[in-house]
Design a protein around this motif. Structure first.
Motif, short mmCIF file in Angstrom:
data_model
loop_
_atom_site.label_atom_id
_atom_site.label_comp_id
_atom_site.label_asym_id
_atom_site.label_seq_id
_atom_site.Cartn_x
_atom_site.Cartn_y
_atom_site.Cartn_z
N ARG A 115 -5.07 -3.51 -11.91
CA ARG A 115 -5.56 -2.88 -10.68
C ARG A 115 -4.94 -3.49 -9.43
NH1 ARG A 115 -9.48 -3.78 -14.17
NH2 ARG A 115 -10.15 -5.66 -13.07
N SER A 147 0.84 -1.20 0.00
CA SER A 147 0.00 0.00 0.00
C SER A 147 0.88 1.24 0.00
CB SER A 147 -0.91 0.01 1.23
OG SER A 147 -1.78 -1.10 1.21
N HIS A 148 0.42 2.27 -0.70
CA HIS A 148 1.14 3.54 -0.74
C HIS A 148 0.34 4.58 0.03
CE1 HIS A 148 3.98 1.84 -3.40
NE2 HIS A 148 3.22 1.87 -4.49
N THR A 187 5.56 -2.62 -9.10
CA THR A 187 5.51 -2.87 -7.64
C THR A 187 5.86 -4.32 -7.35
OG1 THR A 187 3.81 -1.17 -7.38
CG2 THR A 187 4.06 -2.75 -5.59
N ALA A 230 -1.42 -0.80 -4.04
CA ALA A 230 -0.74 -0.92 -5.32
C ALA A 230 -0.64 -2.36 -5.75
CB ALA A 230 0.66 -0.30 -5.22
N GLY A 253 -0.13 1.16 -14.34
CA GLY A 253 -0.76 1.17 -13.03
C GLY A 253 -1.28 -0.18 -12.58
N GLY A 297 -1.65 7.65 1.10
CA GLY A 297 -2.51 8.55 0.36
C GLY A 297 -3.32 7.90 -0.74
N SER A 298 -3.13 6.60 -0.93
CA SER A 298 -3.88 5.88 -1.96
C SER A 298 -4.97 5.04 -1.32
CB SER A 298 -2.94 4.98 -2.78
OG SER A 298 -3.67 4.25 -3.73
N ALA A 299 -6.17 5.11 -1.85
CA ALA A 299 -7.29 4.37 -1.28
C ALA A 299 -7.16 2.88 -1.52
CB ALA A 299 -8.60 4.88 -1.87
#
Length: 276
Positions: free
Chosen positions: A233, A31-32, A65, A39, A60, A34-36
């Protein structure tokens, strides 16, 4: 590393059996801030000896990642990554560098080193070991494999972007590892050198190495990969033989672009053609 943690051997005199899992991720989530959405979510992958494994998916999707996690450059929030059964984060960096080599998209060199000097940097993990005696021969083979012999005495700063990319690949080859991770190795190259790089990667796999390659070119994945993992996604959607994973239906669903997939009239290898 404590005594209870297994580690890869210091040498690779015995080649792993073809098909053996060399590098694996299990249930990896990243997880990054600020991202809902994560990744990467609950992703698993096996990179096997004797295979070229392509990671594909739209921008994306989570390819880079997952690549960073496999390389050990990015610590997952959950899940495990192992190299030859040993937790990747427990292997000392110098030992790790003798078993897996990583080619990143960006390979900046700030000083006026020659191409040969940059390639020779790939031998650093083997300094003060018996393998050091092979340095000259290994560097020469890496320069030849990447078509850089005529440029060996040129400074890196004088090269084009594609030539620098080939020098970075030669450095990785000089590292003489049997686990190779290549992040978009053909991105800056012309057609001939794209094919040269893919040929080198495929040859290393045929020689027994475990090779994972991030690719944007689906036709390249269909043409050279033994196995493909399709991401979208932040999730792994499918892993398997390229022709089974990269169907017209799957490509349209993931990329949002209608395509036709049909056998090449000469080779029979599936080819992807966008509908225009």
């Amino acid at each position: 590393m404590d005594a209870a943690t297994p580690a890869p051997p210091a040498t690779t005199a015995v080649s792993p059996e073809a098909g053996a899992v060399r590098l694996a991720a299990r249930g990896v989530t990243v997880s990054h801030a600020g991202s809902a959405a994560p990744a990467l979510a609950d992703a698993s992958i096996d990179v096997r000896a004797g295979e070229l494994h392509a990671l594909v998916g739209p921008n994306g999707a989570g390819k880079s990642t997952l690549f960073g996690v496999l390389a050990g450059d990015l610590a997952p929030d959950a899940g495990d990554v192992v190299l030859d059964g040993a937790p990747l984060d427990g292997i000392p960096p110098r030992l790790l560098a003798r078993h897996r080599a990583v080619l990143l998209q960006q390979n900046a060199v700030s000083f006026p080193f020659t191409v040969e000097q940059v390639v020779r940097m790939g031998r650093a993990p083997w300094a003060r070991t018996p393998a050091e005696l092979d340095d000259d021969a290994v560097v020469a083979r890496a320069l030849e494999a990447t078509d850089l012999v005529p440029l060996a005495e040129r400074t890196i700063s004088s090269l084009s972007g594609g030539e620098r990319a080939r020098a970075a690949l030669a450095r990785v080859l000089a590292q003489a590892c049997d686990v190779l991770l290549l992040d978009e190795p053909t991105a800056a190259l012309d057609l001939r050198h794209q094919e040269d790089v893919l040929r080198v990667a495929r040859t290393r796999a045929r020689d027994g190495a475990a090779v994972a390659v991030v690719l944007h070119d689906l036709n390249a994945a269909l043409g050279v990969a033994d196995r493909v993992t399709l991401l979208a996604r932040g999730r792994v959607l499918a892993t398997g033989m390229p022709s089974e994973v990269l169907t017209a239906e799957a490509i349209e669903a993931v990329y949002g672009q209608p395509v036709d997939v049909f056998p090449h009239p000469v080779t029979g290898v599936p080819v992807v053609a966008p509908r225009r």
